[in-house]
Design an enzyme around this catalytic site. Structure first.
Site, mmCIF file in Angstrom:
data_model
loop_
_atom_site.group_PDB
_atom_site.id
_atom_site.type_symbol
_atom_site.label_atom_id
_atom_site.label_comp_id
_atom_site.label_asym_id
_atom_site.label_seq_id
_atom_site.Cartn_x
_atom_site.Cartn_y
_atom_site.Cartn_z
ATOM 1 N N GLU A 40 0.818 -1.217 0.000
ATOM 2 C CA GLU A 40 0.000 0.000 0.000
ATOM 3 C C GLU A 40 0.849 1.263 0.000
ATOM 4 O O GLU A 40 0.521 2.249 -0.668
ATOM 5 C CB GLU A 40 -0.910 0.001 1.230
ATOM 6 C CG GLU A 40 -1.868 1.183 1.275
ATOM 7 C CD GLU A 40 -2.754 1.136 2.506
ATOM 8 O OE1 GLU A 40 -3.464 2.133 2.743
ATOM 9 O OE2 GLU A 40 -2.742 0.133 3.214
ATOM 10 N N ASP A 41 1.948 1.255 0.755
ATOM 11 C CA ASP A 41 2.696 2.496 1.013
ATOM 12 C C ASP A 41 4.068 2.568 0.360
ATOM 13 O O ASP A 41 4.777 3.561 0.529
ATOM 14 C CB ASP A 41 2.872 2.696 2.531
ATOM 15 C CG ASP A 41 1.537 2.863 3.246
ATOM 16 O OD1 ASP A 41 0.587 3.328 2.593
ATOM 17 O OD2 ASP A 41 1.447 2.513 4.427
#
Length: 732
Positions: free
Chosen positions: A84-85
């Protein structure tokens, strides 16, 4: 040394130490590689607190080790934010750590890159995705719970609005999920942490009350444990394990603030837990306990023969010792204890490598049921509403005539019961008997009821639209909607058109026929319907909530057609009527809000009052001179949550108020007080007396009072009783 002073390597060493102390077999090499991958991927990233971001996944992994989860779960926890990051892809995760870890990481990953029309819709879609992944592998939700638990532990660094939003989501979604999975420790900590931000005044008050009684409580529990050991272990020679327990802050909050009880009316604040080796011993110990202490009627619960839906099993009995203090005793086996503490994690099929269907699959049937319910509705937010109601901690257990147990949320009706048995039973229901007696269609079932559903053989018979306003569970609501969707299309279209016309008229939306049809076509397409008729039918059977989409429709109308608002000077003004607030209190600027009265000061009509807006629990009403108000007013971050309130012109409700009497300890004093109350026709909720110094007694009475004038009259009458030295209004 605090975590902020430690390096990433030192925190990871702490994780490895925790793993070693479990004594279980873990693939430390895979866990170390996952840590190195996360460390590289998150390099340079910081949390809001300023600490390196990789600290967060390490702490999440440690929580999961404490829950007894397996290697793949720990690895996925360390990697749960890399997709996600960071630039790391799911394919890279799968190549390095395998398909199972990639599935877990994908299930936990949020849908942040997909545009949604509202925060609520995004939240609902995130939850739906989690449940879809959980249906394949339950470890997804356990990782997510550990992730949320660590975020809540470190929430103090966030801005106030973010704190309240996260806390409310935790209380409404994640705590109920932890409850349904049976992970008690996680559920209770999530609730307590959320409450700290949703109602800080009440949280501080309960903590203060628990702190005041801490030494007394510990001494009491130790004394009870010693008596049990002397009787069961020393005299009877039985082998047991004893633990003391104190009810969670949120558990006390529910009973004191939401159910209107006083602190002294909660019987299970104190509890002693007895753990034995077999089920037979549980019932034998119960008999001994009831011989030692006096059991309170109707306070015995057998969750061994009738387990809760989250697998919880125990015997619960509330008893009174010779000092007159009530407390709860829980009796269970070691297997039941592990299940009660760790829930689904205690029955881990992946540890043993079990394949195919087993009891774990049966216990997760509710996940698939939630997903099926949501698919019946066009409203994606239904899934979050289902979690709030269907997975609520408070449940009732109802029996069919054949003895099958149906679990339902508190407040569920016989309609909910009928649909819980089978869709066809609900659709053809025409009445019901509870314990052999006919009841109305809106009867709310209670634990222990035996319910017999009466059905018709008429194949055209179906549910009533009015049932949608009565039912409690999303399962029943969506099955009713589904029936109307399939069986009454023309009726749905007519109902939907009628409702839409009412809303359009109320919002001054008016167009000629060709333009109106074009306008409705655009709305239907935006809501993913092929035609206007499909859109109207969805409104008719309840699949679309018109009130939810009306603001957007109105904005589109005004932007496209620029219809001027009606001239306010031409409207006939209506005389303003003073609103009657709930429980006789009017909250300025808020209509129809939930009102609860603070137990710290017990305000009465006539007191100068002020309100505190909690998140998710309404407005808490305090006296303006309450010590908690004066203290909380100093907090800059909370000031905007205090609102003006005042009593309605006519208040007919009664309010609990406690009076403290200091008197000579003479025979007949309690009788004289009771006679005085009876003569005044005042309802008494509780009475407690304790010895004071020099042959005096302190008596606390909680009464149902209509206001300050009546309170003054009561104090005056009590003051005239022989032997009474002083009468005061108690603060708590």
């Amino acid at each position: 040394m605090s975590d902020r002073d430690k390096t990433e390597a030192e925190v990871f060493e702490g994780l490895l130490s925790t793993i070693k102390n479990t004594g279980k077999q873990y693939d430390v090499d895979a866990i170390t590689r996952a840590y190195q991958t996360a460390l590289t991927a998150h390099e340079g990233q910081k949390r809001v607190s300023g600490e390196p971001y990789v600290m967060h996944p390490i702490h999440v992994a440690e929580i999961l080790v404490q829950l007894g989860m397996d290697t793949d779960t720990i690895v996925a926890a360390l990697l749960h934010d890399v997709v996600e990051d960071t630039p790391t892809t799911l394919d890279i995760v799968e190549k390095q750590f395998g398909k199972d870890v990639a599935l877990l990481v994908d299930g936990v990953t949020k849908l942040g890159k997909i545009p949604f029309s509202s925060r609520e819709e995004q939240q609902a879609e995130n939850v739906r995705k989690m449940l879809l992944a959980m249906a394949k592998d339950v470890r997804v939700i356990i990782i997510k719970l550990a992730d949320r638990l660590h975020n809540m532990r470190t929430l103090s660094v966030m801005r106030p609005q973010k704190q309240r939003d996260k806390a409310l989501e935790t209380m409404e979604v994640y705590a109920p999920l932890a409850h349904r999975l049976g992970i008690r420790a996680v559920k209770e900590e999530l609730e307590d942490l959320a409450l700290r931000y949703l109602d800080p005044v009440a949280y501080e008050e309960i903590e203060h009350m628990l702190e005041l009684k801490r030494d007394e409580r510990n001494q009491f529990i130790d004394h009870i444990k010693e008596r049990i050991i002397q009787r069961i272990v020393v005299q009877d020679g039985k082998k047991i394990h004893l633990e003391g327990r104190v009810k969670s802050v949120y558990g006390i909050y529910r009973k004191v603030y939401m159910n209107g009880r006083s602190f002294d009316e909660i019987y299970d604040i104190y509890a002693v837990r007895i753990i034995v080796d077999s089920v037979i011993e549980c019932y034998n110990i119960l008999g001994i306990v009831h011989d030692m202490f006096r059991p309170i009627p109707n306070r015995f619960k057998d969750y061994i023969s009738t387990p809760k839906p989250n697998m919880y099993q125990s015997l619960h009995t509330t008893v009174i010792d010779k000092e007159g203090i009530p407390f709860e005793i829980q009796i269970r086996t070691w297997d039941m204890h592990y299940t009660a503490e760790y829930g689904i994690a205690a029955h881990w099929k992946y540890k043993a490598g079990i394949q195919g269907k087993d009891k774990l699959e049966e216990r997760l049937a509710w996940v698939r049921q939630l997903l099926e319910v949501q698919q019946e509705s066009e409203d994606v937010e239904d899934i979050v509403r289902s979690i709030k109601t269907d997975l609520a901690p408070e449940e009732v257990f109802v029996f069919t005539p054949r003895g099958d147990v149906i679990s339902l949320p508190v407040g569920a009706t016989i309609i909910d019961f009928a649909y819980a048995i089978h869709t066809a039973v609900g659709n053809r229901m025409v009445g019901a008997k509870v314990d052999g007696r006919m009841v109305s269609i809106d009867y709310q079932v209670k634990t222990g009821n035996i319910v017999e559903i009466i059905t018709t053989k008429n194949p055209t018979q179906g549910p009533s639209r009015d049932w949608l306003k009565i039912v409690k569970t999303s399962e029943a609501r969506n099955k009713i909607r589904s029936w109307f969707k399939k069986e009454r299309r023309e009726e749905n279209i007519a109902e939907g058109r009628s409702e839409l016309e009412r809303e359009f008229k109320r919002n001054y939306i008016n167009l000629p026929e060709p333009e109106m049809r074009e306008f409705l076509t655009n709305i239907a397409k935006r809501q993913h319907f092929a035609s206007i008729e499909d859109f109207l039918a969805a409104i008719g059977y309840g699949g679309i909530s018109l009130s939810r989409i009306m603001p957007r429709i109105k904005d589109d109308y005004q932007r496209t057609y620029r219809t001027p608002e009606p001239d306010p000077t031409k409207l006939v003004p209506k005389p303003k009527k003073e609103r009657k607030g709930q429980s006789g209190v009017i909250v300025e600027g808020l209509d129809s809000c939930l009102v609860k009265f603070a137990r710290c000061c017990n305000p009465l009509p006539g007191d100068d009052i002020i309100g505190f807006v909690t998140r998710g629990f309404g407005v808490s009403i305090h006296k303006r001179d309450c010590v908690n108000v004066l203290a909380a007013m100093q907090d800059e971050t909370q000031r905007d949550r205090w609102v003006r309130t005042h009593w309605a012109a006519s208040v007919k409700e009664t309010f609990k108020s406690t009076i403290e009497i200091y008197a000579t300890d003479r025979q007949g004093m309690i009788a004289d007080i009771s006679i005085a109350l009876a003569n005044m026709h005042i309802q008494m909720h509780s009475l407690n007396a304790r010895e004071a110094k020099d042959k005096h007694v302190v008596i606390q009475i909680t009464l149902g009072i209509t206001g300050l004038d009546q309170l003054g009259n009561i104090i005056n009458i009590f003051s005239k009783i022989p032997g009474v030295i002083s009468v005061e209004r108690a603060t708590q």
